[in-house]
Design a protein around this motif. Structure first.
Motif, PDB file in Angstrom:
ATOM      1  N   SER A 126       0.884  -1.218   0.157  1.00 56.23           N
ATOM      2  CA  SER A 126       0.023   0.152   0.002  1.00 56.23           C
ATOM      3  C   SER A 126       0.949   1.206   0.148  1.00 56.23           C
ATOM      4  O   SER A 126       2.182   1.261   0.213  1.00 56.23           O
ATOM      5  CB  SER A 126      -0.887   0.025   1.248  1.00 56.23           C
ATOM      6  N   ARG A 127       0.131   2.563  -0.122  1.00 56.63           N
ATOM      7  CA  ARG A 127       0.837   3.779  -0.161  1.00 56.63           C
ATOM      8  C   ARG A 127       1.594   3.736   1.322  1.00 56.63           C
ATOM      9  O   ARG A 127       2.659   4.276   1.494  1.00 56.63           O
ATOM     10  CB  ARG A 127       0.084   4.802  -0.477  1.00 56.63           C
ATOM     11  N   GLU A 128       0.507   3.597   2.234  1.00 55.15           N
ATOM     12  CA  GLU A 128       1.243   3.414   3.719  1.00 55.15           C
ATOM     13  C   GLU A 128       2.609   2.748   3.857  1.00 55.15           C
ATOM     14  O   GLU A 128       3.293   3.334   4.643  1.00 55.15           O
ATOM     15  CB  GLU A 128       0.101   3.123   4.579  1.00 55.15           C
ATOM     16  N   GLU A 129       2.486   1.657   3.472  1.00 54.01           N
ATOM     17  CA  GLU A 129       3.692   0.586   3.413  1.00 54.01           C
ATOM     18  C   GLU A 129       4.816   1.254   2.701  1.00 54.01           C
ATOM     19  O   GLU A 129       6.196   1.070   3.322  1.00 54.01           O
ATOM     20  CB  GLU A 129       3.404  -0.911   3.139  1.00 54.01           C
ATOM     21  N   TYR A 131       5.640   4.388   2.259  1.00 56.75           N
ATOM     22  CA  TYR A 131       6.074   5.463   3.062  1.00 56.75           C
ATOM     23  C   TYR A 131       6.504   5.196   4.266  1.00 56.75           C
ATOM     24  O   TYR A 131       7.568   5.644   4.811  1.00 56.75           O
ATOM     25  CB  TYR A 131       4.743   6.356   3.599  1.00 56.75           C
ATOM     26  N   SER A 132       6.226   3.877   4.778  1.00 57.41           N
ATOM     27  CA  SER A 132       6.948   3.390   6.081  1.00 57.41           C
ATOM     28  C   SER A 132       8.296   3.148   5.734  1.00 57.41           C
ATOM     29  O   SER A 132       9.441   3.110   6.488  1.00 57.41           O
ATOM     30  CB  SER A 132       6.134   1.965   6.487  1.00 57.41           C
TER      31      SER A 132
END
Length: 407
Positions: A126-129, A131-132
């Motif tokens: 995902s986008r969140e992953e 970014y992480s």
């Protein structure tokens, strides 16, 4: 991770990405073909390009050629260097990327990075992953108060494609003006594109009349177009100008090539708004803009005239006479949201605009322009009111599909 990014050389053919407003692809491709067939700068090879709905890609193109394209297409939103496609596997991380960009003279000292993740056609991440992953390597990198540019990371299938904006602050931002808090203006790049189409309908106007001027985007973008000024003439710097391989002589040549002529035609810019706060803001912008253009060889007879009040209550004949009876007029119309909803329906407003335009057409002059319609109903109401078949262009603004009717 071992980032194998080659050292940047201005003469080396590379892959570049240019973002453009949705709806501009067809005209972009036409203009690109003209630029490639008739370049300003000498070249050893011919660039190749592909145009997509919201961007185009230049391949086999060196830095100077990419800058020429950037300068000659006035509605470009961002200018990016494609860094390559990298495997997105279990060993992937961003560690060492920024250091490699600095070592290979792509990211100048003093510049930070804003990370922008995207995912397409891949469900495992995902986008969140993404970014992480970035935070793991560069959680404390960059200063919000320093100069920053954007790194776009697109996860596509089993790979990640990285592109670095060479602009820094967005190209479509024309100056250091504080935004008008109550406005949601059309972005400058979209306005530049719409005015480019208008210029094809009427090449040499004498005046620009901007009713419902709002924050004034169509005033200043019209002036840029008619004065033959572009973003390179603004009082600001871009990240690519700080790169070691930046070809400053070519850049200065391009600025002169697209810039204003020594003897410039005079123009009148008339604008109107009914809200006192908005009108005061417009006048402040006018003063700043007039200071800006004094550095160029433009006619001292250019005029900017503001009129506070309801456009529908103003006499077309009196407005026309006060502006010096111009023979050819541009009239971009972007009715403000507040005015559209005052009576609970847009339809009456667009019918009224159509009726008012008919009055303007009775004057002994030519009036050519466009009106932005937020949906099919307002578009239909305007066309029924105008009782004429007109060209419609579809664009996207703020996530909404707009119909722009040229008259």
């Amino acid at each position: 991770m071992d980032w194998k990014i080659p050292k940047f050389k201005s003469g080396k053919p590379l892959r570049w990405e240019f973002l453009v407003p949705p709806g501009s692809a067809k005209e972009t491709e036409i203009l690109l073909s003209q630029i490639v067939s008739d370049p300003f700068l000498p070249r050893n090879h011919t660039p190749e390009f592909k145009v997509f709905p919201e961007k185009f890609v230049l391949e086999k193109t060196n830095f100077r050629q990419a800058l020429e394209v950037l300068v000659r297409i006035p509605w470009i939103r961002d200018f990016r260097l494609n860094l390559g496609k990298f495997p997105l596997d279990e060993k992937f991380n961003f560690s060492g990327l920024i250091e490699s960009l600095r070592e290979n003279e792509i990211l100048p000292e003093g510049w930070g990075i804003n990370f922008h993740p995207q995912v397409r056609g891949r469900k495992e991440i995902s986008r969140e992953e993404l970014y992480s992953f970035w935070e793991e390597s560069y959680s404390s990198f960059g200063d919000p108060e320093s100069k920053n540019t954007e790194l776009n990371a697109l996860a596509l299938g089993d790979n990640i494609i990285l592109s670095l904006s060479l602009a820094g602050a967005p190209i479509f931002q024309r100056g250091n003006f504080k935004p008008l808090s109550k406005s949601a203006p059309v972005r400058e790049d979209t306005a530049a594109f719409l005015l480019y189409l208008l210029k094809k309908n009427m090449q040499e106007p004498d005046a620009v009349f901007v009713p419902f001027a709002g924050s004034g985007t169509f005033i200043w973008e019209s002036a840029f177009s008619l004065f033959k000024l572009g973003f390179p003439h603004l009082d600001r710097n871009y990240m690519f100008q700080e790169m070691k391989e930046f070809p400053a002589p070519s850049w200065e040549f391009l600025k002169r090539k697209i810039g204003p002529e020594e003897v410039s035609k005079k123009f009148t810019f008339w604008y109107n708004d009914s809200e006192p706060e908005v009108f005061s803001y417009l006048n402040e912008r006018k003063e700043e803009y007039q200071k800006f253009i004094k550095q160029f060889s433009l006619s001292p007879e250019n005029r900017f005239i503001g009129k506070e009040g309801d456009f529908f209550s103003l006499s077309p004949k009196e407005v026309w006479e006060s502006a010096g009876k111009p023979q050819k007029i541009w009239m971009p119309l972007n009715p403000p949201y507040g005015l559209r909803i005052q009576k609970g329906s847009d339809l009456g407003l667009y019918k009224r605009i159509a009726e008012t335009l008919k009055t303007w057409w009775e004057l002994p002059c030519e009036v050519s322009g466009f009106v932005l319609c937020p949906d099919e109903e307002t578009w239909s109401a305007f066309l029924k009111g105008i009782q004429s078949k007109l060209q419609t262009v579809h664009i996207t603004h703020g996530g909404l599909d707009l119909r722009v009717v040229y008259f």
